[in-house]
Design a protein around this motif. Structure first.
Motif, short mmCIF file in Angstrom:
data_model
loop_
_atom_site.label_atom_id
_atom_site.label_comp_id
_atom_site.label_asym_id
_atom_site.label_seq_id
_atom_site.Cartn_x
_atom_site.Cartn_y
_atom_site.Cartn_z
N UNK A 99 0.82 -1.21 0.00
CA UNK A 99 0.00 0.00 0.00
C UNK A 99 0.86 1.26 0.00
N UNK A 100 2.01 1.23 0.70
CA UNK A 100 2.83 2.44 0.76
C UNK A 100 3.43 2.78 -0.60
N UNK A 101 3.61 1.76 -1.46
CA UNK A 101 4.10 2.03 -2.81
C UNK A 101 3.00 2.71 -3.63
N UNK A 102 1.78 2.16 -3.55
CA UNK A 102 0.65 2.75 -4.29
C UNK A 102 0.43 4.18 -3.84
N UNK A 103 0.54 4.42 -2.56
CA UNK A 103 0.25 5.75 -2.01
C UNK A 103 1.42 6.73 -2.12
N UNK A 104 2.57 6.26 -2.55
CA UNK A 104 3.73 7.14 -2.64
C UNK A 104 3.51 8.24 -3.67
N UNK A 105 4.19 9.35 -3.48
CA UNK A 105 4.05 10.49 -4.39
C UNK A 105 4.45 10.12 -5.82
N UNK A 106 5.49 9.31 -5.96
CA UNK A 106 5.96 8.94 -7.29
C UNK A 106 4.96 8.05 -8.02
N UNK A 107 4.38 7.06 -7.31
CA UNK A 107 3.41 6.18 -7.96
C UNK A 107 2.13 6.93 -8.27
N UNK A 108 1.71 7.81 -7.39
CA UNK A 108 0.53 8.62 -7.67
C UNK A 108 0.78 9.53 -8.88
N UNK A 109 2.03 9.98 -9.05
CA UNK A 109 2.37 10.76 -10.24
C UNK A 109 2.24 9.91 -11.50
N UNK A 110 2.69 8.65 -11.43
CA UNK A 110 2.55 7.74 -12.57
C UNK A 110 1.08 7.55 -12.91
N UNK A 111 0.25 7.37 -11.91
CA UNK A 111 -1.18 7.21 -12.15
C UNK A 111 -1.74 8.46 -12.84
N UNK A 112 -1.39 9.62 -12.29
CA UNK A 112 -1.92 10.87 -12.84
C UNK A 112 -1.47 11.07 -14.28
N UNK A 113 -0.20 10.80 -14.57
CA UNK A 113 0.28 10.99 -15.94
C UNK A 113 -0.30 9.96 -16.89
N UNK A 114 -0.59 8.77 -16.38
CA UNK A 114 -1.28 7.78 -17.21
C UNK A 114 -2.65 8.30 -17.62
N UNK A 115 -3.36 8.85 -16.65
CA UNK A 115 -4.70 9.37 -16.94
C UNK A 115 -4.62 10.57 -17.89
N UNK A 116 -3.71 11.49 -17.62
CA UNK A 116 -3.56 12.66 -18.49
C UNK A 116 -3.25 12.22 -19.92
N UNK A 117 -2.32 11.28 -20.08
CA UNK A 117 -1.95 10.83 -21.42
C UNK A 117 -3.11 10.18 -22.14
N UNK A 118 -3.90 9.38 -21.41
CA UNK A 118 -5.06 8.74 -22.04
C UNK A 118 -6.12 9.78 -22.37
N UNK A 119 -6.39 10.68 -21.45
CA UNK A 119 -7.40 11.72 -21.69
C UNK A 119 -7.04 12.56 -22.92
N UNK A 120 -5.82 13.07 -22.93
CA UNK A 120 -5.44 14.01 -24.00
C UNK A 120 -5.36 13.31 -25.35
N UNK A 121 -4.77 12.11 -25.40
CA UNK A 121 -4.69 11.39 -26.67
C UNK A 121 -6.08 11.01 -27.16
N UNK A 122 -6.92 10.54 -26.27
CA UNK A 122 -8.27 10.17 -26.67
C UNK A 122 -9.05 11.39 -27.17
#
Length: 364
Positions: A226-249
């Protein structure tokens, strides 16, 4: 055309006689992030098209036709590319529910009926919480209402049997946030033209990517601390994944949405807010957002994989984390591949992977 602000109408009129050319984004942006279609795609697609859709949406022929035409199982196959047949079947069904539920708001009967849309969201939330919050007897009937989400009972039960309480809690909260966010974008698209930051803040949740990302843990049977999922770096990966999917779509779906007056689109905002009305210029600026998002993703990935905390983890846990991050890359690249090929978006194709977005309706 749905009601939209006058400033948006002006921007739409300015680009409706223009054509833009999308370069091959996979080659341009993600040359080392390839993803293959799922080996069980055809089997699961046949099951969903011939049985699943008919069972759960027997009277929604228009939406069923759109789901089949859109090759949604192919997108699920890209998103969760290397999963087992059993788990791919579940996440593919989840993908279908997301599209069927969202399309009622996006292009179905609820598109302009705010009152009925609110009822649907309320009933959907009640049903999802009934499935997720308290263990239920198989003999207890679920709440009724206007939600068309009956299939989620089996989908969520399968996920609950595999995920930890903490992981399931995280997934449930992201699902609730998605349902609520769909209402916000529907109301805002009829009120005003959002800024870029406001658009992303809302769109990050109403596209359902966070639930899809959190379903990775189930899809691959991963055990990520859980601490990996909640880490700032992993949350950044999640956010950038969403941004990339949103913008490309948004880039690939622009024509489909522009023709019906939808303004909740990243490319449209670049055109409308850019002090210019050049469609190609707006496209280039939107692609630059993808470049910057990719670079932030790479930096966050490096931060995780080189950290002392990561290097101290057991080998299997390290591999699970790598698989989680890899699946996020699959989602980014797979979304581009699917968006280019789906018939939903009314696109044309040129040599060298270039996609044509022709808004000159007189030439259609």
């Amino acid at each position: 055309m749905i009601p939209i602000p006058e400033e948006a109408v002006t921007a739409l009129r300015a680009v409706m006689d223009q054509t833009a050319y999308i370069p091959d984004l996979c080659t341009l942006l993600y040359p080392n992030w390839d993803v293959d279609r799922h080996e069980h795609e055809e089997q699961v697609k046949n099951e969903i098209h011939t049985k699943f859709l008919q069972k759960w949406w027997p009277h929604h022929q228009t939406l069923k036709t759109a789901a089949i035409k859109g090759e949604l199982v192919q997108e699920a196959g890209y998103f969760w590319s290397q999963t087992s047949l059993e788990r791919f079947r579940i996440v593919a069904q989840f993908m279908i529910w997301l599209f069927m539920w969202d399309d009622e708001f996006d292009c179905g009967d609820l598109q302009t009926d705010i009152e009925q849309a609110d009822i649907c969201r309320r009933d959907t939330m009640a049903f999802l919480k009934w499935c997720l919050e308290v263990p239920r007897s198989d003999f207890e009937a679920p709440p009724g209402g206007q939600h068309n989400s009956g299939c989620m009972q089996d989908i969520l039960r399968a996920m609950q049997s595999s995920l930890s309480h903490v992981s399931m809690r995280r997934f449930a909260d992201s699902l609730y946030q998605y349902v609520e966010a769909v209402g916000e974008v529907q109301k805002s698209r009829m009120a005003s033209l959002p800024t870029w930051d406001d658009y992303l803040a809302n769109r990050l949740h109403n596209i359902a990517m966070f639930p899809c990302i959190l379903a990775i843990e189930y899809a691959y049977d991963l055990k990520v601390p859980a601490w990996v999922i909640d880490s700032e770096a992993m949350q950044s990966i999640f956010r950038e994944t969403v941004i990339s999917v949103v913008v490309a779509n948004d880039i690939f779906s622009f024509k489909k949405e522009a023709l019906v007056g939808q303004i909740d689109n990243a490319l449209f905002l670049k055109v409308a807010h850019g002090g210019h009305r050049g469609f190609q210029r707006g496209l280039e600026e939107t692609i630059q957002e993808l470049v910057e998002s990719r670079d932030r993703f790479i930096a966050s990935e490096s931060e995780i994989l080189t950290s002392e905390e990561y290097l101290k983890l057991p080998e299997q846990t390290q591999e699970d984390i790598k698989t989680f991050i890899l699946s996020c890359k699959f989602m980014i690249v797979g979304n581009v591949k699917w968006s280019k090929s789906t018939k939903r978006y009314l696109l044309e194709h040129a040599p060298d992977g270039v996609t044509i977005v022709n808004l000159n309706t007189k030439k259609q």
